[in-house]
Design a protein around this motif. Structure first.
Motif, mmCIF file in Angstrom:
data_model
loop_
_atom_site.group_PDB
_atom_site.id
_atom_site.type_symbol
_atom_site.label_atom_id
_atom_site.label_comp_id
_atom_site.label_asym_id
_atom_site.label_seq_id
_atom_site.Cartn_x
_atom_site.Cartn_y
_atom_site.Cartn_z
ATOM 1 N N LEU A 25 0.823 -1.209 0.000
ATOM 2 C CA LEU A 25 0.000 0.000 0.000
ATOM 3 C C LEU A 25 0.860 1.263 0.000
ATOM 4 N N VAL A 26 1.954 1.237 0.719
ATOM 5 C CA VAL A 26 2.857 2.392 0.714
ATOM 6 C C VAL A 26 3.474 2.572 -0.668
ATOM 7 N N ALA A 27 3.885 1.481 -1.300
ATOM 8 C CA ALA A 27 4.498 1.563 -2.628
ATOM 9 C C ALA A 27 3.490 2.036 -3.669
ATOM 10 N N ARG A 28 2.264 1.525 -3.608
ATOM 11 C CA ARG A 28 1.250 1.909 -4.597
ATOM 12 C C ARG A 28 0.812 3.362 -4.406
ATOM 13 N N ARG A 29 0.966 3.882 -3.206
ATOM 14 C CA ARG A 29 0.617 5.280 -2.985
ATOM 15 C C ARG A 29 1.418 6.180 -3.914
ATOM 16 N N ARG A 30 2.698 5.869 -4.103
ATOM 17 C CA ARG A 30 3.550 6.666 -4.979
ATOM 18 C C ARG A 30 2.999 6.650 -6.405
ATOM 19 N N ARG A 31 2.551 5.473 -6.841
ATOM 20 C CA ARG A 31 1.968 5.342 -8.189
ATOM 21 C C ARG A 31 0.703 6.188 -8.308
ATOM 22 N N LEU A 32 -0.145 6.135 -7.298
ATOM 23 C CA LEU A 32 -1.392 6.892 -7.328
ATOM 24 C C LEU A 32 -1.138 8.393 -7.289
ATOM 25 N N ALA A 33 -0.226 8.816 -6.438
ATOM 26 C CA ALA A 33 0.050 10.246 -6.276
ATOM 27 C C ALA A 33 0.596 10.869 -7.554
ATOM 28 N N GLY A 34 1.174 10.068 -8.439
ATOM 29 C CA GLY A 34 1.728 10.595 -9.671
ATOM 30 C C GLY A 34 0.786 10.543 -10.856
ATOM 31 N N ASP A 35 -0.470 10.190 -10.615
ATOM 32 C CA ASP A 35 -1.452 10.055 -11.699
ATOM 33 C C ASP A 35 -2.587 11.048 -11.476
ATOM 34 N N PRO A 36 -2.581 12.202 -12.171
ATOM 35 C CA PRO A 36 -3.630 13.216 -11.960
ATOM 36 C C PRO A 36 -5.034 12.677 -12.199
ATOM 37 N N GLY A 37 -5.195 11.816 -13.192
ATOM 38 C CA GLY A 37 -6.520 11.263 -13.459
ATOM 39 C C GLY A 37 -7.010 10.389 -12.321
ATOM 40 N N ALA A 38 -6.116 9.566 -11.770
ATOM 41 C CA ALA A 38 -6.495 8.700 -10.653
ATOM 42 C C ALA A 38 -6.807 9.523 -9.409
ATOM 43 N N LEU A 39 -6.062 10.608 -9.195
ATOM 44 C CA LEU A 39 -6.341 11.478 -8.051
ATOM 45 C C LEU A 39 -7.686 12.172 -8.197
ATOM 46 N N ALA A 40 -8.027 12.572 -9.427
ATOM 47 C CA ALA A 40 -9.334 13.187 -9.649
ATOM 48 C C ALA A 40 -10.447 12.182 -9.377
ATOM 49 N N LEU A 41 -10.239 10.934 -9.802
ATOM 50 C CA LEU A 41 -11.214 9.883 -9.518
ATOM 51 C C LEU A 41 -11.320 9.646 -8.021
ATOM 52 N N LEU A 42 -10.202 9.669 -7.325
ATOM 53 C CA LEU A 42 -10.197 9.501 -5.877
ATOM 54 C C LEU A 42 -11.050 10.574 -5.209
ATOM 55 N N ALA A 43 -10.870 11.818 -5.623
ATOM 56 C CA ALA A 43 -11.649 12.915 -5.051
ATOM 57 C C ALA A 43 -13.134 12.736 -5.341
ATOM 58 N N GLU A 44 -13.457 12.280 -6.540
ATOM 59 C CA GLU A 44 -14.861 12.057 -6.897
ATOM 60 C C GLU A 44 -15.478 10.959 -6.033
ATOM 61 N N CYS A 45 -14.710 9.915 -5.781
ATOM 62 C CA CYS A 45 -15.208 8.825 -4.932
ATOM 63 C C CYS A 45 -15.480 9.312 -3.510
ATOM 64 N N VAL A 46 -14.573 10.108 -2.958
ATOM 65 C CA VAL A 46 -14.748 10.619 -1.602
ATOM 66 C C VAL A 46 -16.001 11.486 -1.522
ATOM 67 N N GLU A 47 -16.205 12.344 -2.506
ATOM 68 C CA GLU A 47 -17.402 13.186 -2.501
ATOM 69 C C GLU A 47 -18.664 12.335 -2.591
ATOM 70 N N GLU A 48 -18.598 11.253 -3.346
ATOM 71 C CA GLU A 48 -19.757 10.369 -3.460
ATOM 72 C C GLU A 48 -20.042 9.672 -2.136
ATOM 73 N N VAL A 49 -18.995 9.291 -1.403
ATOM 74 C CA VAL A 49 -19.190 8.658 -0.097
ATOM 75 C C VAL A 49 -20.006 9.551 0.821
ATOM 76 N N PHE A 50 -19.724 10.846 0.811
ATOM 77 C CA PHE A 50 -20.352 11.757 1.769
ATOM 78 C C PHE A 50 -21.561 12.500 1.212
ATOM 79 N N ARG A 51 -21.917 12.240 -0.025
ATOM 80 C CA ARG A 51 -23.060 12.956 -0.610
ATOM 81 C C ARG A 51 -24.345 12.584 0.130
ATOM 82 N N GLY A 52 -25.178 13.597 0.407
ATOM 83 C CA GLY A 52 -26.423 13.355 1.126
ATOM 84 C C GLY A 52 -26.209 12.869 2.535
ATOM 85 N N PRO A 53 -25.503 13.620 3.372
ATOM 86 C CA PRO A 53 -25.139 13.115 4.702
ATOM 87 C C PRO A 53 -26.320 12.813 5.608
ATOM 88 N N GLU A 54 -27.446 13.460 5.376
ATOM 89 C CA GLU A 54 -28.606 13.209 6.237
ATOM 90 C C GLU A 54 -29.456 12.047 5.743
#
Length: 303
Positions: A25-54
């Motif tokens: 997981l530590v090694a793959r973090r480096r791969r993820l951090a260097g991929d702008p598209g994957a980071l954008a997808l990561l942010a989209e996933c996080v927003e989806e997790v918290f969408r509609g909190p109530e």
């Protein structure tokens, strides 16, 4: 959004991630951090997790998003989603006054899902990403032996409750109870303690909800288990807590195989017979029988 690489190992240990998965997981973090598209997808996933909190019980549309992750990150991408979501979850817990130990044990289910995945597939990955959304949205809490999920009675549950004599309209707050793996035997004493903790916990941290009942939807409530297990067995004693309101007519044979043996695709003829539960599950299927999801409830009153 990702934890610093130097901080990541200790954070993963706090989340009960198995030691053998940490270096990857530590090694793959480096791969993820260097991929702008994957980071954008990561942010989209996080927003989806918290969408509609109530909207308690909402199932975020994560499946399609996770399927879009880079092929070499597919199995582990959900881990990074939850790591990126962690600060918001912890902030929510602090705002609610959730004790740090409850928060830690609840979110440690991430490590359990990695352990389950490795048991089944022999490699790092997350067994059930959608399941963990409940934890990180602040809807599920690990209290003693059991997990309790904040929920509301749906139309089906209302019919189930009415059939068993509980007057609870759709939308009434309730708690769904879950039985986590890798947490010791399901003893009556441990269950009593969990319920006592839950009554205190939800009265203190979610006083406005006032759950009317504890509901359970599980193969563990299939009454056929009583044919194979003694009356004093822990599973039978657990069943006795609930008023089983209805029985399913659609078989769910893979459920006990998944939870007892770790892989729902195991050939029935090869299922081990080491314990009374293994013998019950396997012998019943080998005899041509089926297992079903049981639905039960009992009244709940917070202290």
């Amino acid at each position: 959004m990702l934890p610093d690489a130097d901080d990541l190992p200790e954070l993963l240990l706090d989340l009960a991630v198995p030691h053998e998965d940490i270096n990857e997981l530590v090694a793959r973090r480096r791969r993820l951090a260097g991929d702008p598209g994957a980071l954008a997808l990561l942010a989209e996933c996080v927003e989806e997790v918290f969408r509609g909190p109530e909207d308690t019980g909402r199932t975020p549309a994560l499946d399609g998003l996770l399927a879009s992750a880079p092929a070499d990150l597919t199995d582990l991408f959900p881990v990074y989603v939850f790591l990126a979501a962690l600060p918001r979850t912890q902030a929510y817990h602090r705002a609610r006054g959730i004790p740090a130990e409850v928060s830690r044990r609840t979110l440690a289910d991430l490590g359990r899902q990695l352990a389950l995945h490795r048991r089944r597939y022999g490699r790092a990955g997350v067994q059930a990403p959608r399941w963990l959304v409940r934890h990180f949205r602040g809807e599920l809490y690990h209290l003693g032996r059991l997990q309790f999920e904040r929920a509301r009675i749906g139309d089906r549950d209302a019919r189930v409750a009415a059939a068993a004599g509980l007057d609870a309209a759709p939308g009434t707050p309730c708690l769904n109870v879950h039985i986590p793996d890798f947490h010791g035997p399901l003893t009556p004493t441990a269950c009593d303690r969990s319920l006592a903790l839950a009554r205190e916990f939800f009265a203190l941290h979610f006083p406005q909800e006032r759950p009317a009942a504890v509901l359970c939807h599980s193969w563990l409530l299939d009454p056929q288990l009583r044919r194979y297990l003694p009356a004093h067995s822990r599973i039978v004693r657990f069943q006795e807590r609930f008023r089983v309101a209805c029985e399913q007519t659609e078989p769910a044979d893979t459920e006990p195989v998944r939870f007892v043996f770790g892989d729902p695709d195991l050939p029935v003829d090869e299922l081990p017979r080491r314990t009374s539960v293994e013998r019950a599950v396997g012998d019943h299927l080998r005899a041509g029988g089926h297992w079903y999801i049981g639905h039960g409830w009992f009244p709940f009153r917070a202290e």
